[in-house]
Design a protein around this motif. Structure first.
Motif, mmCIF file in Angstrom:
data_model
loop_
_atom_site.group_PDB
_atom_site.id
_atom_site.type_symbol
_atom_site.label_atom_id
_atom_site.label_comp_id
_atom_site.label_asym_id
_atom_site.label_seq_id
_atom_site.Cartn_x
_atom_site.Cartn_y
_atom_site.Cartn_z
ATOM 1 N N UNK A 185 29.404 36.458 25.966
ATOM 2 C CA UNK A 185 30.282 35.937 24.929
ATOM 3 C C UNK A 185 30.164 34.438 24.757
ATOM 4 N N UNK A 186 29.607 33.751 25.747
ATOM 5 C CA UNK A 186 29.477 32.297 25.678
ATOM 6 C C UNK A 186 28.514 31.839 24.590
ATOM 7 N N UNK A 187 27.621 32.713 24.143
ATOM 8 C CA UNK A 187 26.562 32.309 23.227
ATOM 9 C C UNK A 187 26.730 32.950 21.850
ATOM 10 N N UNK A 188 26.687 32.092 20.823
ATOM 11 C CA UNK A 188 26.800 32.569 19.446
ATOM 12 C C UNK A 188 25.825 31.807 18.555
ATOM 13 N N UNK A 189 25.436 32.426 17.447
ATOM 14 C CA UNK A 189 24.623 31.743 16.441
ATOM 15 C C UNK A 189 25.526 30.850 15.607
ATOM 16 N N UNK A 190 25.087 29.600 15.386
ATOM 17 C CA UNK A 190 25.798 28.741 14.437
ATOM 18 C C UNK A 190 24.991 28.594 13.141
ATOM 19 N N UNK A 191 23.763 29.016 13.189
ATOM 20 C CA UNK A 191 22.904 29.194 12.006
ATOM 21 C C UNK A 191 21.697 29.977 12.470
ATOM 22 N N UNK A 192 20.843 30.400 11.572
ATOM 23 C CA UNK A 192 19.762 31.333 11.921
ATOM 24 C C UNK A 192 18.844 30.800 13.014
ATOM 25 N N UNK A 193 18.695 29.485 13.083
ATOM 26 C CA UNK A 193 17.753 28.910 14.035
ATOM 27 C C UNK A 193 18.385 28.266 15.245
ATOM 28 N N UNK A 194 19.669 28.551 15.503
ATOM 29 C CA UNK A 194 20.329 27.869 16.627
ATOM 30 C C UNK A 194 21.423 28.731 17.257
ATOM 31 N N UNK A 204 35.043 21.181 16.854
ATOM 32 C CA UNK A 204 34.367 21.460 15.581
ATOM 33 C C UNK A 204 34.940 20.478 14.577
ATOM 34 N N UNK A 205 34.067 19.712 13.962
ATOM 35 C CA UNK A 205 34.498 18.684 13.019
ATOM 36 C C UNK A 205 33.761 18.884 11.709
ATOM 37 N N UNK A 206 34.539 19.114 10.652
ATOM 38 C CA UNK A 206 33.963 19.438 9.346
ATOM 39 C C UNK A 206 33.073 20.664 9.497
ATOM 40 N N UNK A 207 31.798 20.544 9.240
ATOM 41 C CA UNK A 207 30.887 21.689 9.374
ATOM 42 C C UNK A 207 29.887 21.454 10.495
ATOM 43 N N UNK A 208 30.320 20.776 11.552
ATOM 44 C CA UNK A 208 29.442 20.483 12.678
ATOM 45 C C UNK A 208 30.153 20.808 13.989
ATOM 46 N N UNK A 209 29.367 21.066 15.005
ATOM 47 C CA UNK A 209 29.907 21.315 16.332
ATOM 48 C C UNK A 209 29.493 20.165 17.244
ATOM 49 N N UNK A 217 25.632 19.260 16.072
ATOM 50 C CA UNK A 217 24.759 20.209 15.394
ATOM 51 C C UNK A 217 25.475 20.798 14.183
ATOM 52 N N UNK A 218 24.745 21.003 13.085
ATOM 53 C CA UNK A 218 25.370 21.557 11.874
ATOM 54 C C UNK A 218 25.605 23.060 11.993
ATOM 55 N N UNK A 219 26.698 23.510 11.405
ATOM 56 C CA UNK A 219 26.996 24.938 11.314
ATOM 57 C C UNK A 219 26.732 25.367 9.878
ATOM 58 N N UNK A 220 25.998 26.447 9.704
ATOM 59 C CA UNK A 220 25.718 26.899 8.351
ATOM 60 C C UNK A 220 27.004 27.420 7.703
#
Length: 239
Positions: A185-194, A204-209, A217-220
């Protein structure tokens, strides 16, 4: 073995905190080494100069010479995964504690009850993190990487690049394969390549982690809501 440091300029407080710690360790059946300090600069020196490692710190915020806040700000690059429990009489510090990604804030006027809860939760999380590893297999080596040391994993061509506290490790696998092998559960996709490690997130700030080591890092857009829900769920269960 879990390594714990207790730092307070008051000797009676150190003794009291040690007693609570030992009771919690006994109940959790955990083995730990406890190091005590009555001087914040000595603790700072041991960590930054002698590279002493600690899993958990119990810190008084207001101490002569150097505050608990200043200690945490200085050691975060050296110990990005350390759990910090602040103990203080002043409620105003709670907000600053959050900014430093402090594990828990304990007021002195309810010390025994609140510190027992905080230490118990910290020990459970430390033992959970220490018990999980990912085995990296390449043509010429096999290496176990602790989950707690993984910051994030990026797609790098046909490789998955593990960005860890100790450097970058590449394996010739797809991100999806790595994600399925991690199975945690510790690991999740924040976009297709990450893939991100929830343990490492500070906010989490705006659309970034934002991560403990300062990485942003940006979140899609398509993943933003699910990432927020996953973070809230994980923090609610473990922090």
């Amino acid at each position: 073995m879990i390594r714990i440091a207790v730092c307070d300029d008051d000797t009676d407080s150190i003794i009291n905190n040690q007693t609570i710690l030992k009771n919690c360790l006994s109940l959790q059946k955990a083995v730990a080494e406890i190091q005590t300090y009555n001087n914040g600069r000595m603790l700072l020196s041991d960590i930054l100069e002698d590279h002493s490692y600690f899993d958990l710190l119990l810190l008084d915020i207001e101490m002569p010479g150097i505050s608990g806040m200043e200690i945490v700000q200085a050691i975060k690059p050296e110990l990005p995964n350390v759990k910090v429990i602040f103990i203080t009489s002043h409620v105003k510090y709670a907000i600053d504690s959050f900014e430093l990604a402090i594990f828990r804030y304990v007021p002195k006027n309810d010390l025994e009850k609140r510190l027992t809860y905080a230490v118990t939760d910290a020990l459970k999380l430390i033992m959970l993190e220490d018990d999980k590893n990912y085995t990296v297999l390449t043509a010429n080596r096999m290496e176990k990487v602790r989950f707690r040391d993984i910051l994030y994993i990026l797609r790098d061509g046909k490789n998955a690049a593990f960005h860890t506290c100790h450097g970058i490790i590449k394996v010739r696998k797809s991100l999806l394969t790595v994600y399925e092998e991690l199975g945690a559960e510790e690991f999740i996709f924040i976009e297709r390549g990450c893939i991100i490690n929830l343990i490492q997130i500070t906010q989490i700030k705006n659309s970034s982690v934002c991560l403990k080591d300062g990485t942003v890092l940006p979140i899609s857009r398509s993943h933003l809501q699910s990432v927020k829900m996953a973070v809230n769920t994980y923090w609610g269960k473990h922090i």
